[in-house]
Design a protein around this motif. Sequence first.
Motif, PDB file in Angstrom:
ATOM      1  N   VAL A  97     -40.396 -13.136 -26.828  1.00  0.00           N
ATOM      2  CA  VAL A  97     -39.201 -12.345 -26.512  1.00  0.00           C
ATOM      3  C   VAL A  97     -39.207 -12.037 -25.014  1.00  0.00           C
ATOM      4  O   VAL A  97     -40.151 -11.429 -24.499  1.00  0.00           O
ATOM      5  CB  VAL A  97     -39.199 -11.013 -27.303  1.00  0.00           C
ATOM      6  N   PHE A  98     -38.163 -12.486 -24.334  1.00  0.00           N
ATOM      7  CA  PHE A  98     -38.001 -12.185 -22.913  1.00  0.00           C
ATOM      8  C   PHE A  98     -36.721 -11.380 -22.727  1.00  0.00           C
ATOM      9  O   PHE A  98     -35.718 -11.629 -23.406  1.00  0.00           O
ATOM     10  CB  PHE A  98     -37.926 -13.477 -22.087  1.00  0.00           C
ATOM     11  N   ILE A  99     -36.776 -10.441 -21.786  1.00  0.00           N
ATOM     12  CA  ILE A  99     -35.596  -9.633 -21.475  1.00  0.00           C
ATOM     13  C   ILE A  99     -35.205  -9.914 -20.035  1.00  0.00           C
ATOM     14  O   ILE A  99     -36.070  -9.929 -19.149  1.00  0.00           O
ATOM     15  CB  ILE A  99     -35.935  -8.125 -21.621  1.00  0.00           C
ATOM     16  N   LEU A 100     -33.918 -10.162 -19.799  1.00  0.00           N
ATOM     17  CA  LEU A 100     -33.434 -10.270 -18.420  1.00  0.00           C
ATOM     18  C   LEU A 100     -32.643  -9.008 -18.097  1.00  0.00           C
ATOM     19  O   LEU A 100     -31.620  -8.726 -18.725  1.00  0.00           O
ATOM     20  CB  LEU A 100     -32.542 -11.505 -18.241  1.00  0.00           C
ATOM     21  N   GLY A 141     -27.105 -12.976 -12.211  1.00  0.00           N
ATOM     22  CA  GLY A 141     -27.432 -14.341 -12.636  1.00  0.00           C
ATOM     23  C   GLY A 141     -28.153 -14.392 -13.976  1.00  0.00           C
ATOM     24  O   GLY A 141     -28.767 -15.403 -14.308  1.00  0.00           O
ATOM     25  N   LYS A 142     -28.049 -13.334 -14.771  1.00  0.00           N
ATOM     26  CA  LYS A 142     -28.749 -13.300 -16.056  1.00  0.00           C
ATOM     27  C   LYS A 142     -28.310 -14.459 -16.955  1.00  0.00           C
ATOM     28  O   LYS A 142     -29.139 -15.151 -17.527  1.00  0.00           O
ATOM     29  CB  LYS A 142     -28.488 -11.974 -16.794  1.00  0.00           C
ATOM     30  N   GLY A 143     -26.991 -14.637 -17.069  1.00  0.00           N
ATOM     31  CA  GLY A 143     -26.466 -15.671 -17.968  1.00  0.00           C
ATOM     32  C   GLY A 143     -26.860 -17.067 -17.500  1.00  0.00           C
ATOM     33  O   GLY A 143     -27.303 -17.907 -18.289  1.00  0.00           O
ATOM     34  N   THR A 144     -26.716 -17.312 -16.199  1.00  0.00           N
ATOM     35  CA  THR A 144     -27.069 -18.625 -15.632  1.00  0.00           C
ATOM     36  C   THR A 144     -28.539 -18.923 -15.884  1.00  0.00           C
ATOM     37  O   THR A 144     -28.911 -20.008 -16.350  1.00  0.00           O
ATOM     38  CB  THR A 144     -26.816 -18.601 -14.102  1.00  0.00           C
ATOM     39  N   GLN A 145     -29.393 -17.956 -15.588  1.00  0.00           N
ATOM     40  CA  GLN A 145     -30.834 -18.189 -15.726  1.00  0.00           C
ATOM     41  C   GLN A 145     -31.237 -18.282 -17.200  1.00  0.00           C
ATOM     42  O   GLN A 145     -32.114 -19.075 -17.553  1.00  0.00           O
ATOM     43  CB  GLN A 145     -31.614 -17.077 -15.008  1.00  0.00           C
TER      44      GLN A 145
END
Length: 229
Positions: free
Chosen positions: A13-16, A23-27
């Motif tokens: 589980v990773f949280i941005l 750039g959360k969505g892009t990354q």
Amino acid sequence: MSRGAETVTAAPVFILLGPPGAGKGTQAKLLEERFGLVQLSTGDLLRAAVREGTEAGRKAQAVMEAGGLVPDEIVLAVLADRLSRPDVQRGVILDGFPRTAGQAEALDRLLVGSGQKIDAAVSLEVDDAAMVGRISGRCTCAACGEGYHDTFKQPSRAGVCDRCGGSEFTRRADDRAETVAERLKAYHAQTAPLIAYYEGRGVLERVDAMGEIPAIAAQLGAIVKRATA
Ligand code: AMP
């Protein structure tokens, strides 16, 4: 695990974390392609609920258009629904969730229930002043959802999506400058305190997200590999 993806251990589980435009969505999409993890964007889930006219969508719409945060119980309901699909067992990248202390606590409870842990919470660090410009140039391919930017990421053939060949692009209703200012305010008031929360838990990673997309992706890739080694 998607074909050609690099292998990571079970169900990470990773949280941005980061303000709108960081750039959360892009990354998250790049990590999904590279590691076979599943991007879970509560913004995307809520926009789908609005489009489909569900009860959650009807309740969320006005708040989203004003740039505020949708009440926790609505966000948690759409997320729980998505988490019931089997693909999330590949591991997830939470993009735009949690955004409040209540959501962070709810996530902790969910993970205790499923025997999982947060492998890393990554704070994408950016200058607020640059965010309005980043956001107001964003557009998305209407057919496949690939994201572009008028300045930072144009398709290689003007007006044609690199991924699917689509020629229709849309802009989000809440990407107008005045709504972006509200979204930034909501971020600082309610979401930025989560950086200290995850730092205290020993899972925080900070990434300078003002640079080029591939350089930031490389740093995130290293974090995923390290956390799941
Ligand atoms: P995003 O696509 O992440 O920028 O989210 C777009 C909008 O959806 C936000 O401005 C909020 O109105 C709403 N939203 C998305 N995720 C959440 C969340 N975790 N909590 C509350 N509101 C959210």
